[in-house]
Enzyme design. Structure first.
Site, short mmCIF file in Angstrom:
data_model
loop_
_atom_site.label_atom_id
_atom_site.label_comp_id
_atom_site.label_asym_id
_atom_site.label_seq_id
_atom_site.Cartn_x
_atom_site.Cartn_y
_atom_site.Cartn_z
N ASP A 94 -9.18 3.75 -1.31
CA ASP A 94 -8.09 4.13 -0.41
C ASP A 94 -7.90 5.64 -0.51
OD1 ASP A 94 -6.09 3.97 1.45
OD2 ASP A 94 -4.82 2.58 0.33
N ALA A 148 0.39 -0.75 6.80
CA ALA A 148 1.86 -0.76 6.73
C ALA A 148 2.46 -2.15 6.87
CB ALA A 148 2.44 0.19 7.78
N CYS A 169 -1.38 -25.29 -14.06
CA CYS A 169 -2.67 -24.72 -13.65
C CYS A 169 -3.69 -25.10 -14.71
CB CYS A 169 -2.51 -23.19 -13.55
SG CYS A 169 -4.05 -22.28 -13.41
N CYS A 214 -4.49 -21.13 -18.85
CA CYS A 214 -3.49 -22.20 -18.87
C CYS A 214 -3.99 -23.45 -19.60
CB CYS A 214 -3.05 -22.53 -17.46
SG CYS A 214 -2.34 -21.11 -16.63
N1 GUN Z 1 -2.11 0.43 1.40
C1 GUN Z 1 -1.11 -0.40 1.84
N2 GUN Z 1 -0.82 -0.11 3.13
C2 GUN Z 1 -1.65 0.87 3.51
C3 GUN Z 1 -1.84 1.57 4.75
O1 GUN Z 1 -1.17 1.31 5.75
N3 GUN Z 1 -2.82 2.52 4.78
C4 GUN Z 1 -3.57 2.82 3.67
N4 GUN Z 1 -4.51 3.75 3.78
N5 GUN Z 1 -3.40 2.19 2.50
C5 GUN Z 1 -2.45 1.23 2.43
ZN ZN Z 2 -3.75 -20.56 -14.97
#
Ligand code: GUN
Ligand code: ZN
Length: 490
Positions: A90, A193, A276, A281
């Site tokens: 990211d 988002a 679980c 678990c």
């Molecule tokens: N991680 C969680 N939401 C977003 C997003 O809208 N854009 C990016 N780049 N990373 C994220």
């Molecule tokens: Zn478990």
């Protein structure tokens, strides 16, 4: 050359696919565990043993810290993390959404991700939160689109480039953004988002955001639901066509003492039993787990096990054509998810185009099932039946039915169809003996439609006394209505 993303199986909007990256092929739906380069609860090299095929980390966190940055530039991202499979990075957009700014430009962070050898690169998009004015969403989207266009020109190698779809909770903006980005040919499309929506259980809006974005994208592109890591909503998101998820939840929840299940979350403090059978678990009791020195690590492991188990169950459900049955089960875990399920079926007419023509037996799991794409499809195809002469509609064989020109079976939520098709999909459906109001509404209105489409036929409708529904009266106006117990009494 094989396609970067190949779809192998489908059910509703869901699919099993193969995503080709420089460090190997990933089968989707897939969850990417989020690796924080600073704090590693579970070492990246161990992630495969839980079922992970691909990881995601944050290039901005690496970039910002000199020692991590230099290490990544010298030996590459994969050596830095100690994982030789695919890694998505990211860009720092999430930090941007939390802190309001980042100390890096789009070009800088793109160049950095390229240099350190990321397999899926993300530009510096702007995650516009829910509840902002349309104007702001529109303005921020314009900047995001500009940055994505720049990124598309910049990244030209074999690394995959992601094109995040923004637009806040405005479906028209999401669809517009998606269809514009579609033509820029990104290899992966994250939906951005959505974290605030998921955090506050706003599943109705989440469903609309996903559906609107998907409508703008090519159905053959892989879609990543950014920040979705709780397994209880995976099935719903997969049914809408999401292929990739990322989970920071496994670690964040563990830090908080929270124990994830596919039906919701427990506080370890409040658990008397561990429901679980994962290795953690099976080895520990709830009490032992609470007291364990490495409690957080063990809880993180359990959280990962259940997360990947859910993905496997989803994939099997797609293979079996039973994804919507799973979605309906999962969405009963929380009333807000049930709202999401209802919203999913608001989009049934759109989903219907992706749903296979024939698949596993349809199971009626509750009133929402009456609005499934398969049922809608039957309603759309009623014109195909041509009926003349005398026609009898009944739920089960009745005396003397052979005397009629046509015998039709009645099965809610579908309606009436030629009895010869009873064993054929979808009419081989497993349905309750006593249909509920919603199933009857759909079945009876389809039956009325069938009668209206065939004015030349003379209908007899054998009604069950349990069928209490206002549309029965309507049927009575168009057909000879006889209750089963009154039929041909000696
Ligand atoms: N991680 C969680 N939401 C977003 C997003 O809208 N854009 C990016 N780049 N990373 C994220
Ligand atoms: Zn478990």
């Amino acid at each position: 050359m094989s396609a970067i993303f190949e779809i192998l199986d489908k059910d509703a909007g869901g699919r099993i696919g193969k995503l080709r990256t420089l460090h190997g092929v990933v089968e989707t739906p897939a969850v990417m565990p989020v690796i924080n380069p600073n704090i590693q609860l579970i070492p990246p090299k161990d992630m495969r043993s839980f079922g992970a095929e691909i990881l995601i980390t944050n290039s901005y966190i690496i970039y910002r810290k000199e020692e991590l940055r230099n290490a990544a530039l010298e030996k590459g991202l994969h050596s830095l993390l100690g994982f030789d499979g695919p890694i998505m990075t990211d860009s720092g957009s999430f930090q941007l959404s939390v802190y309001g700014s980042v100390e890096v430009t789009n070009e800088e962070i793109l160049g950095f991700q390229e240099k350190i050898g990321s397999d899926i690169i993300v530009p510096l998009d702007i995650p516009t939160p829910p509840d902002v004015q349309f104007r702001r969403a529109e303005e921020e989207l314009a900047i995001t689109v500009e940055r994505l266009e720049a990124a598309r020109k910049f990244i030209k190698g074999k690394q995959l480039l992601a094109g995040p779809v923004q637009g806040s909770v405005y479906p028209e903006l999401r669809e517009k953004a998606a269809s514009y980005l579609r033509d820029l040919n990104f290899e992966v499309y994250p939906l951005g988002a959505v974290v605030p929506l998921m955090e506050s259980y706003r599943y109705t809006e989440l469903v609309d955001v996903i559906a609107a974005s998907k409508k703008g994208l090519s159905p053959s592109s892989p879609v990543h639901l950014f920040g979705a890591g709780h397994p209880m909503m995976f099935a719903l998101a997969v049914a809408l066509g999401c292929d990739l998820f990322d989970s920071a939840a496994y670690a964040l929840y563990a830090k908080d003492g929270r124990y994830i299940t596919a039906n919701g979350t427990y506080h370890l403090e409040k658990l008397n039993y561990l429901p679980c059978s994962c290795p953690v678990c099976s080895k520990y009791t709830a009490d032992e787990l609470r007291k364990a020195k490495n409690k957080e690590e063990l809880l993180g492991q359990h959280n990962l096990y259940v997360t990947f188990a859910e993905i496997r169950l989803i994939k099997q459900s797609i293979k079996d054509g039973k994804l919507l049955e799973l979605v309906e089960q999962r969405c009963r875990a929380h009333p807000k998810l049930l709202d999401g399920l209802k919203r999913l079926y608001i989009h049934s007419s759109w989903l219907e185009q992706f749903d296979p023509a024939t698949k596993g037996t349809y199971f009626y799991c509750g009133p929402e099932s009456a609005s499934r794409p398969e049922v809608l499809r039957f309603g759309k195809r009623l014109e195909r039946f041509n009926l003349e002469g005398s026609a009898i509609i009944r739920t089960a064989p009745v005396k003397g039915e052979k005397e009629y020109d046509r015998v039709l079976a009645f099965k809610a939520p579908f309606g009436a169809f030629p009895v010869e098709m009873e064993e054929v999909y979808p009419f081989n459906a497993e349905v309750p003996k006593f249909p509920d109001y919603e199933a009857l509404s759909t079945a009876l209105s389809n039956t009325i439609k069938l009668m209206d489409l065939n004015p030349g036929a003379e209908f007899t409708f054998i009604c069950e006394k349990e069928f209490e529904h206002p549309l029965i009266e309507e049927i009575g106006k168009k057909a000879k209505l006889v209750y089963r117990e009154d039929w041909r009494k000696e």
